[in-house]
Design a protein around this motif. Structure first.
Motif, PDB file in Angstrom:
ATOM      1  N   ILE A  37       0.882  -1.201  -0.058  1.00  0.00           N
ATOM      2  CA  ILE A  37      -0.173   0.087   0.124  1.00  0.00           C
ATOM      3  C   ILE A  37       0.832   1.197   0.077  1.00  0.00           C
ATOM      4  CG2 ILE A  37      -2.056  -1.185   1.305  1.00  0.00           C
ATOM      5  CD1 ILE A  37      -1.168   0.113   3.808  1.00  0.00           C
ATOM      6  N   GLY A  38       0.272   2.223  -0.655  1.00  0.00           N
ATOM      7  CA  GLY A  38       0.816   3.654  -0.774  1.00  0.00           C
ATOM      8  C   GLY A  38       0.072   4.329  -1.709  1.00  0.00           C
ATOM      9  N   ARG A  39       0.211   5.680  -1.421  1.00  0.00           N
ATOM     10  CA  ARG A  39      -0.530   6.612  -2.511  1.00  0.00           C
ATOM     11  C   ARG A  39       0.178   6.447  -3.804  1.00  0.00           C
ATOM     12  NH1 ARG A  39      -0.143  12.510   0.184  1.00  0.00           N
ATOM     13  NH2 ARG A  39      -1.496  12.992  -1.729  1.00  0.00           N
ATOM     14  N   ASN A  40      -0.704   7.117  -4.872  1.00  0.00           N
ATOM     15  CA  ASN A  40      -0.024   7.076  -6.067  1.00  0.00           C
ATOM     16  C   ASN A  40       1.262   7.679  -6.294  1.00  0.00           C
ATOM     17  OD1 ASN A  40      -2.202   5.731  -7.041  1.00  0.00           O
ATOM     18  ND2 ASN A  40      -3.296   7.392  -7.744  1.00  0.00           N
ATOM     19  N   GLY A  41       2.443   7.303  -6.776  1.00  0.00           N
ATOM     20  CA  GLY A  41       3.789   7.838  -6.667  1.00  0.00           C
ATOM     21  C   GLY A  41       4.391   7.561  -5.486  1.00  0.00           C
ATOM     22  N   VAL A 202       2.851  -4.206   3.659  1.00  0.00           N
ATOM     23  CA  VAL A 202       4.187  -3.554   3.398  1.00  0.00           C
ATOM     24  C   VAL A 202       3.576  -2.037   2.780  1.00  0.00           C
ATOM     25  CG1 VAL A 202       6.142  -3.138   1.609  1.00  0.00           C
ATOM     26  CG2 VAL A 202       5.429  -5.397   2.544  1.00  0.00           C
ATOM     27  N   TYR A 203       3.794  -0.945   3.619  1.00  0.00           N
ATOM     28  CA  TYR A 203       3.459   0.215   3.461  1.00  0.00           C
ATOM     29  C   TYR A 203       4.771   1.170   3.122  1.00  0.00           C
ATOM     30  CZ  TYR A 203       2.032   5.117   4.872  1.00  0.00           C
ATOM     31  OH  TYR A 203       1.951   6.440   4.743  1.00  0.00           O
ATOM     32  N   SER A 205       5.981   5.071   1.493  1.00  0.00           N
ATOM     33  CA  SER A 205       5.698   6.472   1.239  1.00  0.00           C
ATOM     34  C   SER A 205       6.899   7.265   0.947  1.00  0.00           C
ATOM     35  CB  SER A 205       5.043   6.936   2.728  1.00  0.00           C
ATOM     36  OG  SER A 205       4.825   8.492   2.455  1.00  0.00           O
ATOM     37  N   HIS A 206       6.750   8.130  -0.139  1.00  0.00           N
ATOM     38  CA  HIS A 206       7.581   8.775  -0.640  1.00  0.00           C
ATOM     39  C   HIS A 206       8.924   7.988  -0.978  1.00  0.00           C
ATOM     40  CE1 HIS A 206       5.427  12.477  -0.075  1.00  0.00           C
ATOM     41  NE2 HIS A 206       5.324  11.994   1.403  1.00  0.00           N
ATOM     42  N   GLY A 207       8.730   6.684  -1.610  1.00  0.00           N
ATOM     43  CA  GLY A 207      10.044   6.102  -2.032  1.00  0.00           C
ATOM     44  C   GLY A 207      10.636   5.195  -0.443  1.00  0.00           C
ATOM     45  N   GLN A 208      10.063   5.442   0.398  1.00  0.00           N
ATOM     46  CA  GLN A 208      10.922   4.408   1.486  1.00  0.00           C
ATOM     47  C   GLN A 208       9.715   3.662   2.230  1.00  0.00           C
ATOM     48  OE1 GLN A 208      12.324   7.377   4.131  1.00  0.00           O
ATOM     49  NE2 GLN A 208      12.856   5.860   5.845  1.00  0.00           N
ATOM     50  N   ILE A 209      10.171   2.443   2.665  1.00  0.00           N
ATOM     51  CA  ILE A 209       9.279   1.431   3.265  1.00  0.00           C
ATOM     52  C   ILE A 209       9.203   1.945   4.595  1.00  0.00           C
ATOM     53  CG2 ILE A 209       8.817  -0.787   3.995  1.00  0.00           C
ATOM     54  CD1 ILE A 209       8.732  -0.682   0.970  1.00  0.00           C
ATOM     55  N   ILE A 210       7.835   2.048   5.170  1.00  0.00           N
ATOM     56  CA  ILE A 210       7.922   2.650   6.578  1.00  0.00           C
ATOM     57  C   ILE A 210       7.557   1.591   7.245  1.00  0.00           C
ATOM     58  CG2 ILE A 210       6.268   4.088   7.818  1.00  0.00           C
ATOM     59  CD1 ILE A 210       8.025   5.710   5.880  1.00  0.00           C
ATOM     60  N   ALA A 211       6.730   0.511   6.699  1.00  0.00           N
ATOM     61  CA  ALA A 211       6.487  -0.653   7.798  1.00  0.00           C
ATOM     62  C   ALA A 211       6.211  -1.842   6.764  1.00  0.00           C
ATOM     63  CB  ALA A 211       5.112  -0.518   8.517  1.00  0.00           C
ATOM     64  N   ALA A 212       6.764  -3.203   7.027  1.00  0.00           N
ATOM     65  CA  ALA A 212       6.478  -4.586   6.648  1.00  0.00           C
ATOM     66  C   ALA A 212       6.405  -5.212   7.690  1.00  0.00           C
ATOM     67  CB  ALA A 212       7.941  -4.712   5.920  1.00  0.00           C
ATOM     68  N   MET A 213       5.050  -5.846   7.978  1.00  0.00           N
ATOM     69  CA  MET A 213       4.775  -6.786   9.163  1.00  0.00           C
ATOM     70  C   MET A 213       3.257  -7.219   9.034  1.00  0.00           C
ATOM     71  SD  MET A 213       4.104  -3.445  11.749  1.00  0.00           S
ATOM     72  CE  MET A 213       5.725  -2.728  11.536  1.00  0.00           C
ATOM     73  N   PRO A 214       2.967  -8.164   9.610  1.00  0.00           N
ATOM     74  CA  PRO A 214       1.704  -8.720   9.869  1.00  0.00           C
ATOM     75  C   PRO A 214       0.755  -7.686   9.980  1.00  0.00           C
ATOM     76  CG  PRO A 214       3.186 -10.119  11.002  1.00  0.00           C
ATOM     77  CD  PRO A 214       3.782  -9.057  10.748  1.00  0.00           C
TER      78      PRO A 214
END
Length: 243
Positions: A37-41, A202-203, A205-214
């Motif tokens: 997930i993440g916004r467009n772009g 997996v979230y 934002s702005h090209g950076q993985i903020i979270a990757a977890m259950p």
């Protein structure tokens, strides 16, 4: 790398003049649905294309089934399925003729699975892609990924253009595949779809993985009481990265 990891992405980097994918790292596990997930772009499609070597990363590594993609690309791609929300098949060839060509590339092609999903998706192999609605084109693209018994599916906006009933139908397909041990990794801007079926998040934002977890851990770490996953993501995108 966990015992069930089908894919491991480590420090993946891709630089463009106006965007950078910044050392993306996460795992995708067998028998689980991972929602991206993440916004467009934000970098979802860039990440997926780099994972498949459709664009050449500037750094990092991607392993599948314990082997690096580089040097094993042909064998690995026989074991994974990739689908986007768009179709680039021959627009005026009949579906049956396209299938006859594509199946030659996969020694794992399963005619039984092909017929099952043809029926499930309501597709007719006498039609051409040009004759399909946008939603049916998405289903055809997914059909091709499902028919060679892929052990992992990588799907970029697979429910794009589908009505709510068809989206629900596809989520049921993903759940059935998960139960058979398939790893499903899919990006979407329809967060409610992720909420319904994903096991992991997996979230980006702005090209950076903020979270990757259950998903449950994501909710307990980031969500406020009573928030849906979509509410949480909207709040995080406003700049509140910690609940």
């Amino acid at each position: 790398m966990s015992d069930n990891a089908v894919t491991q992405v480590r420090d993946l980097v891709k630089r463009y003049p106006s965007f950078e994918l910044k050392k993306a790292s996460f795992e995708v596990n067998a028998g689980r649905i991972t929602g991206f997930i993440g916004r467009n772009g934000a970098g979802k499609t860039t990440t997926i294309k780099a994972m498949l070597n459709l664009i050449h990363p500037d750094g990092g590594e991607v392993d599948y089934f314990g082997k690096p993609l580089l040097g094993n690309e042909m064998d690995i791609k026989k074991r994974i399925g990739y689908s986007t929300g768009t179709v680039n098949w021959y627009p005026r060839k009949k579906i049956r003729d396209i299938v006859d060509i594509v199946k030659r590339f996969y020694d794992t092609w399963d005619d039984g699975a092909y017929r099952k999903y043809m029926d499930m998706f309501g597709l007719e192999d006498t039609k051409t892609p040009l004759q399909l609605s946008e939603g049916m084109k998405v289903k055809f693209n997914l059909l091709m990924a499902l028919s060679h018994r892929a052990e992992m599916l990588i799907l970029d906006e697979p429910t794009s253009g589908l009505d709510p009933f068809s989206r629900s139908e596809l989520l049921d397909v993903f759940t059935a595949l998960k139960d058979d041990g398939v790893a499903v990794f899919f990006s979407t801007h329809i967060i409610s779809d992720i909420e319904k079926c994903a096991d992991d998040i997996v979230y980006i934002s702005h090209g950076q993985i903020i979270a990757a977890m259950p998903k449950a851990d994501f909710a307990s770490h980031y969500s406020e009481e009573g928030e849906s996953l979509e509410d949480t993501m909207l709040r995080l995108e406003r700049g509140e990265l910690h609940a």
